[in-house]
Design an enzyme around this catalytic site. Structure first.
Site, mmCIF file in Angstrom:
data_model
loop_
_atom_site.group_PDB
_atom_site.id
_atom_site.type_symbol
_atom_site.label_atom_id
_atom_site.label_comp_id
_atom_site.label_asym_id
_atom_site.label_seq_id
_atom_site.Cartn_x
_atom_site.Cartn_y
_atom_site.Cartn_z
ATOM 1 N N GLY A 203 0.836 -1.201 0.000
ATOM 2 C CA GLY A 203 0.000 0.000 0.000
ATOM 3 C C GLY A 203 0.864 1.243 0.000
ATOM 4 O O GLY A 203 0.569 2.230 0.672
ATOM 5 N N GLY B 120 -0.418 5.109 -0.915
ATOM 6 C CA GLY B 120 -1.392 5.813 -0.112
ATOM 7 C C GLY B 120 -0.794 6.963 0.669
ATOM 8 O O GLY B 120 0.398 7.257 0.575
ATOM 9 N N GLN B 121 -1.638 7.612 1.474
ATOM 10 C CA GLN B 121 -1.210 8.801 2.218
ATOM 11 C C GLN B 121 -0.036 8.496 3.145
ATOM 12 O O GLN B 121 0.943 9.241 3.197
ATOM 13 C CB GLN B 121 -2.381 9.355 3.029
ATOM 14 C CG GLN B 121 -2.038 10.647 3.794
ATOM 15 C CD GLN B 121 -3.118 11.049 4.781
ATOM 16 O OE1 GLN B 121 -3.966 10.241 5.142
ATOM 17 N NE2 GLN B 121 -3.076 12.287 5.219
ATOM 18 N N ASP C 37 2.075 -1.821 -4.581
ATOM 19 C CA ASP C 37 0.689 -1.352 -4.606
ATOM 20 C C ASP C 37 -0.005 -2.017 -5.792
ATOM 21 O O ASP C 37 0.630 -2.766 -6.551
ATOM 22 C CB ASP C 37 0.617 0.177 -4.719
ATOM 23 C CG ASP C 37 -0.557 0.749 -3.931
ATOM 24 O OD1 ASP C 37 -1.695 0.317 -4.203
ATOM 25 O OD2 ASP C 37 -0.346 1.601 -3.064
ATOM 26 N N ASP D 163 -1.474 -7.228 -5.122
ATOM 27 C CA ASP D 163 -2.779 -7.256 -4.461
ATOM 28 C C ASP D 163 -2.594 -8.122 -3.218
ATOM 29 O O ASP D 163 -2.345 -9.327 -3.329
ATOM 30 C CB ASP D 163 -3.826 -7.858 -5.394
ATOM 31 C CG ASP D 163 -5.200 -8.021 -4.741
ATOM 32 O OD1 ASP D 163 -5.316 -7.782 -3.513
ATOM 33 O OD2 ASP D 163 -6.138 -8.409 -5.450
ATOM 34 N N TYR E 137 -14.943 -0.136 8.670
ATOM 35 C CA TYR E 137 -13.508 0.107 8.877
ATOM 36 C C TYR E 137 -13.142 -0.134 10.337
ATOM 37 O O TYR E 137 -12.180 -0.852 10.635
ATOM 38 C CB TYR E 137 -13.183 1.552 8.468
ATOM 39 C CG TYR E 137 -11.737 1.945 8.668
ATOM 40 C CD1 TYR E 137 -10.723 1.336 7.956
ATOM 41 C CD2 TYR E 137 -11.399 2.960 9.565
ATOM 42 C CE1 TYR E 137 -9.397 1.706 8.128
ATOM 43 C CE2 TYR E 137 -10.083 3.348 9.742
ATOM 44 C CZ TYR E 137 -9.083 2.715 9.022
ATOM 45 O OH TYR E 137 -7.778 3.085 9.200
ATOM 46 N N LYS F 168 -10.777 -3.092 11.922
ATOM 47 C CA LYS F 168 -9.597 -2.766 12.724
ATOM 48 C C LYS F 168 -9.673 -3.415 14.111
ATOM 49 O O LYS F 168 -8.669 -3.898 14.632
ATOM 50 C CB LYS F 168 -9.431 -1.250 12.844
ATOM 51 C CG LYS F 168 -8.978 -0.564 11.566
ATOM 52 C CD LYS F 168 -7.621 -1.063 11.110
ATOM 53 C CE LYS F 168 -7.099 -0.340 9.882
ATOM 54 N NZ LYS F 168 -5.796 -0.879 9.411
#
Length: 319
Positions: A9, A12-13, A35, A51, A141, A145
């Protein structure tokens, strides 16, 4: 053996900046970014299309690069996940279990997986939310988590997997766009303040939430991962605190630099999510166990964000 790190990932941010941070720390060739798609900008180091729900390809990449540590950042965030809950559950949970299994099979030696303040719910104490408390998340989400925290703790106690985690608050950074979270306003507001001098916020003016500036989040992540295993006493996920503020307070801070900036409010579905989250976090366990202390307050963060974004816009206009 020298550590070889896989960041899943990486576009991402968090991933964008974490890869840079890790490469500065360990060396460019020692950190493999991955990613779903090849980034538009040419990769500055090793990159793999991955993935994380494809367990066979994940194992193949780990073997190919002789990976010792995995930072698993791939996830669908709070607001985006609500639009496709079944896919969010599959991505968030299957990805984690695939990586934890690599730890159980001793193919990797250490795992980092971020949790979130989304694990808390409307019945959680809102002020200085403690490490151990009521958790009744209302979003897919948050549910994923919370379940992930339980899996991490289970794999540590059952199989000895060295997995470490932080409950991130809302993250604010200038290097990349946010990824569909309920706290994204705290990034968008800076961009709009500079571009148009006005911002319409999707949360109400007094919705105080825990936030953290990205340099603090990156420092906390590496500090936890580099801590002696004996000091990491919580294997579900550590509370992590930085700054708590409301959109009104954020706007007032920006107005110190840009006096003509105006903010309006039009709460949407994200307001309901934010209303279930804490206002502030007690992270005394992180401080006691491995010495965590944030470096940025609201004023210092705002000044730094505006400084960097002004430079970014200036450079883009000159190109």
């Amino acid at each position: 053996m020298k550590d070889k790190i896989l960041v899943i990932g990486s576009s991402g941010q968090i991933g964008t900046e974490l890869v840079e941070h890790l490469r500065a720390e360990y060396g460019v060739s020692q950190v493999v970014a991955s990613d779903l798609k090849v980034p538009q900008e040419p990769a500055a180091g090793p990159f793999e299309v991955l993935d994380v729900t494809d367990r066979q390809n994940l194992a193949k990449i780990v073997k190919k690069h002789e990976i010792t540590q995995v930072y698993l950042l791939a996830a669908l965030l709070s607001a985006t996940a609500e639009k496709n809950p079944l896919f969010a559950w599959k991505l968030n949970m299957d990805g984690l279990l695939n990586v934890l299994e690599l730890g159980r099979e001793k193919r990797i030696s250490k795992i980092y997986w971020p949790s979130s303040i989304a694990v808390f719910g409307s019945n959680t104490p809102k002020n200085r939310t403690p490490q151990y408390t009521i958790m009744e998340p209302s979003t897919v989400y948050g549910i994923s988590k919370q379940a992930g925290e339980r899996w991490c703790e289970y794999y540590f106690h059952k199989y000895g997997v060295d997995v470490r985690s932080l409950r991130y608050p809302g993250l604010i950074g200038w290097k990349s766009a946010p990824g569909g979270g309920t706290t994204d306003y705290a990034v968008h507001i800076f961009h709009e303040a500079l571009k148009s001098g006005a911002y319409e916020c999707f949360l109400g003016p007094d919705t105080a939430l825990p936030m953290m500036y990205m340099p603090d989040a990156l420092r906390a992540t590496l500090q936890l991962m580099q801590a002696d295993p004996g000091k990491v006493k919580i294997r579900s996920s550590y509370n992590l605190a930085g700054i708590s503020f409301s959109p009104r307070e954020m706007a007032a801070e920006i107005q110190k630099h840009l006096p003509h900036f105006q903010i309006t409010y039009k709460p949407d579905f994200r307001q309901e999510i934010a209303d279930t989250w804490p206002c502030s976090i007690d992270d005394s366990d992180a401080s006691a166990d491995w010495g965590w202390t944030p470096a940025y307050n609201l004023g210092k963060m705002s000044s730094d964000m505006l400084l960097h974004l002004k430079e970014e816009y200036k450079n883009s206009c000159n190109q």
